[in-house]
Design an enzyme around this catalytic site. Structure first.
Site, PDB file in Angstrom:
ATOM      1  N   ARG A  65       0.823  -1.231   0.000  1.00 54.76           N
ATOM      2  CA  ARG A  65       0.000   0.000   0.000  1.00 54.76           C
ATOM      3  C   ARG A  65       0.844   1.263   0.000  1.00 54.76           C
ATOM      4  O   ARG A  65       0.445   2.265   0.590  1.00 54.76           O
ATOM      5  CB  ARG A  65      -0.961   0.036   1.204  1.00 54.76           C
ATOM      6  CG  ARG A  65      -2.062  -1.000   1.161  1.00 54.76           C
ATOM      7  CD  ARG A  65      -3.229  -0.518   0.319  1.00 54.76           C
ATOM      8  NE  ARG A  65      -4.191  -1.591   0.128  1.00 54.76           N
ATOM      9  CZ  ARG A  65      -5.282  -1.764   0.856  1.00 54.76           C
ATOM     10  NH1 ARG A  65      -5.585  -0.916   1.808  1.00 54.76           N
ATOM     11  NH2 ARG A  65      -6.089  -2.765   0.609  1.00 54.76           N
ATOM     12  N   ARG A 122      -3.471   6.501   1.227  1.00 55.18           N
ATOM     13  CA  ARG A 122      -4.023   7.701   1.859  1.00 55.18           C
ATOM     14  C   ARG A 122      -3.106   8.394   2.850  1.00 55.18           C
ATOM     15  O   ARG A 122      -3.357   9.531   3.232  1.00 55.18           O
ATOM     16  CB  ARG A 122      -5.354   7.355   2.551  1.00 55.18           C
ATOM     17  CG  ARG A 122      -6.483   7.149   1.573  1.00 55.18           C
ATOM     18  CD  ARG A 122      -7.631   6.406   2.221  1.00 55.18           C
ATOM     19  NE  ARG A 122      -7.201   5.046   2.525  1.00 55.18           N
ATOM     20  CZ  ARG A 122      -7.984   4.123   3.077  1.00 55.18           C
ATOM     21  NH1 ARG A 122      -9.209   4.426   3.419  1.00 55.18           N
ATOM     22  NH2 ARG A 122      -7.527   2.913   3.305  1.00 55.18           N
ATOM     23  N   ARG A 130      -6.499  11.292  -5.959  1.00 51.00           N
ATOM     24  CA  ARG A 130      -7.767  10.572  -5.835  1.00 51.00           C
ATOM     25  C   ARG A 130      -8.944  11.544  -5.943  1.00 51.00           C
ATOM     26  O   ARG A 130      -9.955  11.247  -6.577  1.00 51.00           O
ATOM     27  CB  ARG A 130      -7.843   9.812  -4.512  1.00 51.00           C
ATOM     28  CG  ARG A 130      -8.984   8.806  -4.520  1.00 51.00           C
ATOM     29  CD  ARG A 130      -9.132   8.093  -3.205  1.00 51.00           C
ATOM     30  NE  ARG A 130      -9.555   8.993  -2.146  1.00 51.00           N
ATOM     31  CZ  ARG A 130      -9.992   8.597  -0.968  1.00 51.00           C
ATOM     32  NH1 ARG A 130     -10.037   7.315  -0.686  1.00 51.00           N
ATOM     33  NH2 ARG A 130     -10.355   9.469  -0.066  1.00 51.00           N
ATOM     34  N   ASP A 133      -6.825  -2.853  -7.530  1.00 49.15           N
ATOM     35  CA  ASP A 133      -7.356  -3.519  -6.338  1.00 49.15           C
ATOM     36  C   ASP A 133      -7.703  -4.963  -6.674  1.00 49.15           C
ATOM     37  O   ASP A 133      -8.045  -5.277  -7.816  1.00 49.15           O
ATOM     38  CB  ASP A 133      -8.608  -2.802  -5.821  1.00 49.15           C
ATOM     39  CG  ASP A 133      -8.906  -3.209  -4.389  1.00 49.15           C
ATOM     40  OD1 ASP A 133      -8.309  -2.627  -3.465  1.00 49.15           O
ATOM     41  OD2 ASP A 133      -9.704  -4.149  -4.188  1.00 49.15           O
ATOM     42  N   TYR A 189     -14.818 -12.226  -0.379  1.00 44.62           N
ATOM     43  CA  TYR A 189     -15.537 -10.966  -0.642  1.00 44.62           C
ATOM     44  C   TYR A 189     -16.736 -11.206  -1.553  1.00 44.62           C
ATOM     45  O   TYR A 189     -17.789 -10.591  -1.384  1.00 44.62           O
ATOM     46  CB  TYR A 189     -14.590  -9.936  -1.274  1.00 44.62           C
ATOM     47  CG  TYR A 189     -13.581  -9.384  -0.294  1.00 44.62           C
ATOM     48  CD1 TYR A 189     -13.897  -8.309   0.531  1.00 44.62           C
ATOM     49  CD2 TYR A 189     -12.312  -9.948  -0.175  1.00 44.62           C
ATOM     50  CE1 TYR A 189     -12.970  -7.809   1.446  1.00 44.62           C
ATOM     51  CE2 TYR A 189     -11.382  -9.459   0.736  1.00 44.62           C
ATOM     52  CZ  TYR A 189     -11.719  -8.387   1.540  1.00 44.62           C
ATOM     53  OH  TYR A 189     -10.812  -7.907   2.444  1.00 44.62           O
TER      54      TYR A 189
END
Ligand code: CP3
Length: 344
Positions: free
Chosen positions: A25, A29, A38, A75, A152
């Site tokens: 990552r 953020r 973003r 992703d 998921y």
């Protein structure tokens, strides 16, 4: 010094004085420049499917820190979306997908060969990166492992214990296995195109491997990783593969031999000394500093970083965190980690 990029040489088994370093990552953020890009893209998924901007955020941590590798910005949940699942992200909560628990819902999925229609912007991101990355930086492509992606798709969201996926496994094993098979085929297609577009290494993220026990770990974590790795190496001889069966514990032992991966990524629930003796004996390992140090910093970060480098120094080792860096991390702590690894 030997020829070639440091990360590739390490994955080939070369032992380095200073290990190559990158971070899960690393585009994310915690970086103000990521948040700005973003914003420009609109939202997270629009960023993933915008090749220019996805390449830009992939490059940001390379410019800021000079990591040895860049990981494609995308992703793992784009594959379910490409198979026909609905996907959206709820700010502050995480991903949401349409659920899959019935044969009819499985039958509505697209064939694996159709995923490129949705995923072609990702291959374009890889091409841009392959052209624009500094010459000594290795480009890593990735996908989720079938089990993690299935958790998921079945639950329609992230779950603490992967309960819905385990329930489907018990209640309708044939359906569960068909789903894993479809994801496996789609993953081979997806990673193969990433490699054709310029990915020099691929990593398979099995974030929830730790909840598979005993024979289920062998069938649903080891076997799919083996199938994907063999198919990729048959199509692209010599392509290095990193496997990440997160929180596998004892399951890390022998994982490289059983799957054919070139490197096993370790989370920080295993001690570096234990992993050096039981996992690195079979080849390259990656890891495994707790990502919490990127929040807390200080002498503990320095001490733990040095201990990891020391524990793995007699074999091939890629320095990394044990899991992704979190949004509350301090960018200065990332620099401190890099300086400590490189002995600056
Ligand atoms: O590592 C990188 O820098 C490359 C990009 C990357 C992302 N996700 C970007 C991302 C990679 C390799 C992933 C993998 C991924 N995605 C995994 C496996 C690794 C792991 O962390 O266990 C999983 C389980 C996912 C699914 C996913 N994506 C979740 C559960 C979430 C929400 C949690 C969160 O951190 O917000 C995401 C969103 C996501 N993927 C973000 C990023 C940068 C944050 C989204 C944002 O910018 O708002």
């Amino acid at each position: 010094m030997a020829e070639g990029k440091k990360l590739l040489r390490t994955l080939a088994g070369e032992v380095q004085d200073v290990p190559p370093i990158w971070m899960m990552r690393q585009a994310g953020r915690y970086l103000p420049e990521y948040r700005a890009t973003r914003e420009k893209a609109g939202d997270f998924l629009s960023l993933c499917y915008n090749p220019e901007l996805a390449a830009e955020v992939t490059l940001q941590p390379i410019r800021r820190y000079g990591f040895d590798a860049a990981i494609l910005f995308a992703d793992i949940l784009l594959v379910p979306q490409a198979l026909g699942a609905d996907l959206w992200f709820v700010t502050g909560e995480g991903p949401r997908l349409s659920t899959l628990t019935t044969q009819a819902e499985f039958d509505a999925l697209k064939p694996a060969s159709d995923v490129h229609e949705t995923l072609s912007p990702i291959y374009e991101t890889v091409s841009i990166l392959s052209r624009d990355l500094p010459k000594d930086v290795t480009l890593i492509g990735f996908a989720g492992a079938p089990w993690t992606v299935a958790t998921y798709m079945i639950a329609g969201r992230g779950t603490k214990d992967q309960g819905p996926a385990h329930a489907l496994m018990e209640e309708n094993r044939p359906l569960f296995e068909m789903l894993l098979g479809r994801i496996t085929e789609a993953t081979i297609e997806y990673l193969s195109r990433q490699i054709e577009a310029g990915a020099e290494v691929v990593k398979i993220f099995d974030s929830w491997a730790g909840s598979l026990k005993g024979a289920d770990f062998d069938r649903y974590a080891v076997e799919p990783a083996q199938i994907i790795t063999a198919a990729l190496k048959a199509r692209h001889p010599g392509i290095p593969v990193i496997g990440f069966p997160r929180e596998a514990g004892e399951g890390y032992v022998g994982f490289a031999k059983a799957t054919g991966v070139d490197c096993v990524a370790l989370d920080n629930s295993v001690s570096p000394d234990w992993a050096a003796r039981h996992v690195q004996v079979d080849g390259c390992v990656q890891g495994n500093l707790a990502s919490s140090h990127m929040v807390t910093g200080g002498q503990a970060l320095v001490d733990e970083t040095r201990a990891i480098v020391e524990a793995f120094r007699n074999g091939p080792h890629v320095f990394n965190l044990g899991h992704g860096i979190t949004p509350d991390a301090d960018p200065a702590n990332v620099q401190l980690m890099i300086d400590t690894v490189r002995g600056a």
